[in-house]
Design a protein around this motif. Structure first.
Motif, short mmCIF file in Angstrom:
data_model
loop_
_atom_site.label_atom_id
_atom_site.label_comp_id
_atom_site.label_asym_id
_atom_site.label_seq_id
_atom_site.Cartn_x
_atom_site.Cartn_y
_atom_site.Cartn_z
N UNK A 213 6.72 3.65 -9.39
CA UNK A 213 5.77 2.55 -9.19
C UNK A 213 6.40 1.20 -9.50
N UNK A 214 7.27 1.17 -10.49
CA UNK A 214 7.98 -0.09 -10.78
C UNK A 214 8.77 -0.53 -9.54
N UNK A 215 9.43 0.42 -8.88
CA UNK A 215 10.14 0.10 -7.66
C UNK A 215 9.22 -0.43 -6.59
N UNK A 216 8.03 0.19 -6.44
CA UNK A 216 7.06 -0.27 -5.46
C UNK A 216 6.55 -1.67 -5.75
N UNK A 217 6.28 -1.96 -7.02
CA UNK A 217 5.77 -3.28 -7.40
C UNK A 217 6.77 -4.40 -7.14
N UNK A 218 8.05 -4.09 -7.24
CA UNK A 218 9.08 -5.14 -7.20
C UNK A 218 9.75 -5.30 -5.84
N UNK A 219 9.33 -4.55 -4.83
CA UNK A 219 9.94 -4.67 -3.51
C UNK A 219 9.80 -6.09 -2.96
N UNK A 220 8.58 -6.59 -2.90
CA UNK A 220 8.35 -7.92 -2.33
C UNK A 220 8.99 -9.02 -3.17
N UNK A 221 8.84 -9.01 -4.51
CA UNK A 221 9.55 -10.03 -5.31
C UNK A 221 11.06 -10.00 -5.10
N UNK A 222 11.64 -8.79 -4.97
CA UNK A 222 13.08 -8.66 -4.74
C UNK A 222 13.46 -9.28 -3.40
N UNK A 223 12.69 -9.00 -2.35
CA UNK A 223 12.96 -9.56 -1.02
C UNK A 223 12.86 -11.08 -1.05
N UNK A 224 11.84 -11.59 -1.72
CA UNK A 224 11.65 -13.04 -1.77
C UNK A 224 12.77 -13.71 -2.58
N UNK A 225 13.18 -13.06 -3.66
CA UNK A 225 14.22 -13.63 -4.52
C UNK A 225 15.54 -13.78 -3.78
N UNK A 226 15.89 -12.76 -2.97
CA UNK A 226 17.19 -12.76 -2.29
C UNK A 226 17.07 -13.16 -0.81
N UNK A 227 15.89 -13.56 -0.39
CA UNK A 227 15.71 -14.02 0.99
C UNK A 227 15.93 -12.94 2.03
N UNK A 228 15.56 -11.71 1.73
CA UNK A 228 15.77 -10.60 2.65
C UNK A 228 14.66 -10.58 3.70
N UNK A 229 15.04 -10.57 4.96
CA UNK A 229 14.09 -10.50 6.07
C UNK A 229 14.38 -9.26 6.91
N UNK A 230 13.35 -8.63 7.41
CA UNK A 230 13.51 -7.42 8.23
C UNK A 230 13.76 -7.82 9.67
N UNK A 231 14.86 -7.38 10.29
CA UNK A 231 15.16 -7.75 11.69
C UNK A 231 14.07 -7.25 12.63
N UNK A 232 13.77 -8.07 13.67
CA UNK A 232 12.75 -7.70 14.63
C UNK A 232 13.29 -6.86 15.78
N UNK A 233 14.60 -6.93 16.03
CA UNK A 233 15.18 -6.25 17.19
C UNK A 233 16.27 -5.27 16.79
#
Length: 255
Positions: free
Chosen positions: A211-231
């Protein structure tokens, strides 16, 4: 046994690529209805109950409950049978399932990049807490090998993976992963490597870590500027060396 388990994990991760199948981004993207990653106090109920029970047994019922379970495991269940290395390999199967099932066409709650992040955070948290407790708590193992019995590392690793599978794919696959995790916990008792309190606490710690991993997915992405490719296009082609029998694979990605 070791080769069989490795082969199972390899097939699990590579199954849909046997025909050189290429995934499109829409099959890997986050589904329209996404599991919230926000903290929910109800997610603490199961791990708190297990960790509390394990702690109380370890501190106040070690000479009764723990000792009785050990006696049952060695005399009634194991009955002098040899130790096995079953759990040494099965403990990693839920981990492979949590990331790899989505590649076989099973609908996941997160994009595979997010699943990798979620799994990485979960196991980083688990390792820090579990190894820290083992170093600080002087708890002899039942077989007397060392004083790092509490909590059970095999158990918390397996239960972290099992809860990640349940979170990503639901109770259908999650139930199967929990069966594997429970078998790991039982085999730690069978092989006289842990007390009952060790595996009970370890199960709770594993669930909490997921659950800790689940809670921190979005903060981790925002912190490192990770974006999911669309194509994103993805292809995975497994192969086997005919001389050594080694399983290989070719990975191709197009952004």
């Amino acid at each position: 046994m070791r080769r069989i388990l490795l082969a199972i994990m390899t097939v699990l991760l590579c199954l849909p690529a046997q025909a050189q199948f290429a995934y499109r981004a829409d099959s890997l993207s986050v589904p329209a209805v996404k599991r919230p990653s926000d903290f929910d106090a109800r997610q603490l109920i199961a791990p708190a109950a297990l960790m509390t029970a394990g702690t109380l047994i370890h501190c106040f019922a070690h000479d009764s409950f723990d000792a009785d379970v050990k006696k049952w495991a060695l005399e009634d269940w194991r009955a002098g049978g040899p130790r096995t290395d079953f759990e040494d390999w099965v403990q990693y199967v839920p981990l492979g399932m949590s990331v790899g099932l989505g590649f076989t066409g099973v609908q996941a709650e997160h994009h595979w990049i997010e699943r990798v992040i979620e799994t990485g955070i979960s196991y980083a948290f688990l390792s820090a807490v579990s190894y820290g407790m083992k170093a600080l708590i002087d708890s002899p193992r039942p077989d007397g090998v060392d004083n790092k019995s509490f909590p059970s590392g095999h158990t918390n690793l397996a239960f972290t993976g099992a809860e990640l599978v349940r979170m990503e794919y639901g109770w259908g696959w999650g139930g199967a992963a929990y069966v594997l995790a429970t078998s790991v916990a039982l085999m730690r008792l069978h092989n006289n490597k842990h007390w009952a309190s060790d595996v009970i606490f370890g199960a709770g710690l594993g669930i909490l870590s997921a659950h800790v991993g689940g809670w921190l997915v979005e903060p981790f992405k925002n912190l490192f500027g990770i974006r999911i490719p669309d194509n994103l296009q993805f292809a995975l082609v497994p192969s086997a060396d005919p001389y050594t029998g080694a399983v290989c694979g070719t990975l191709a990605m197009k952004f």
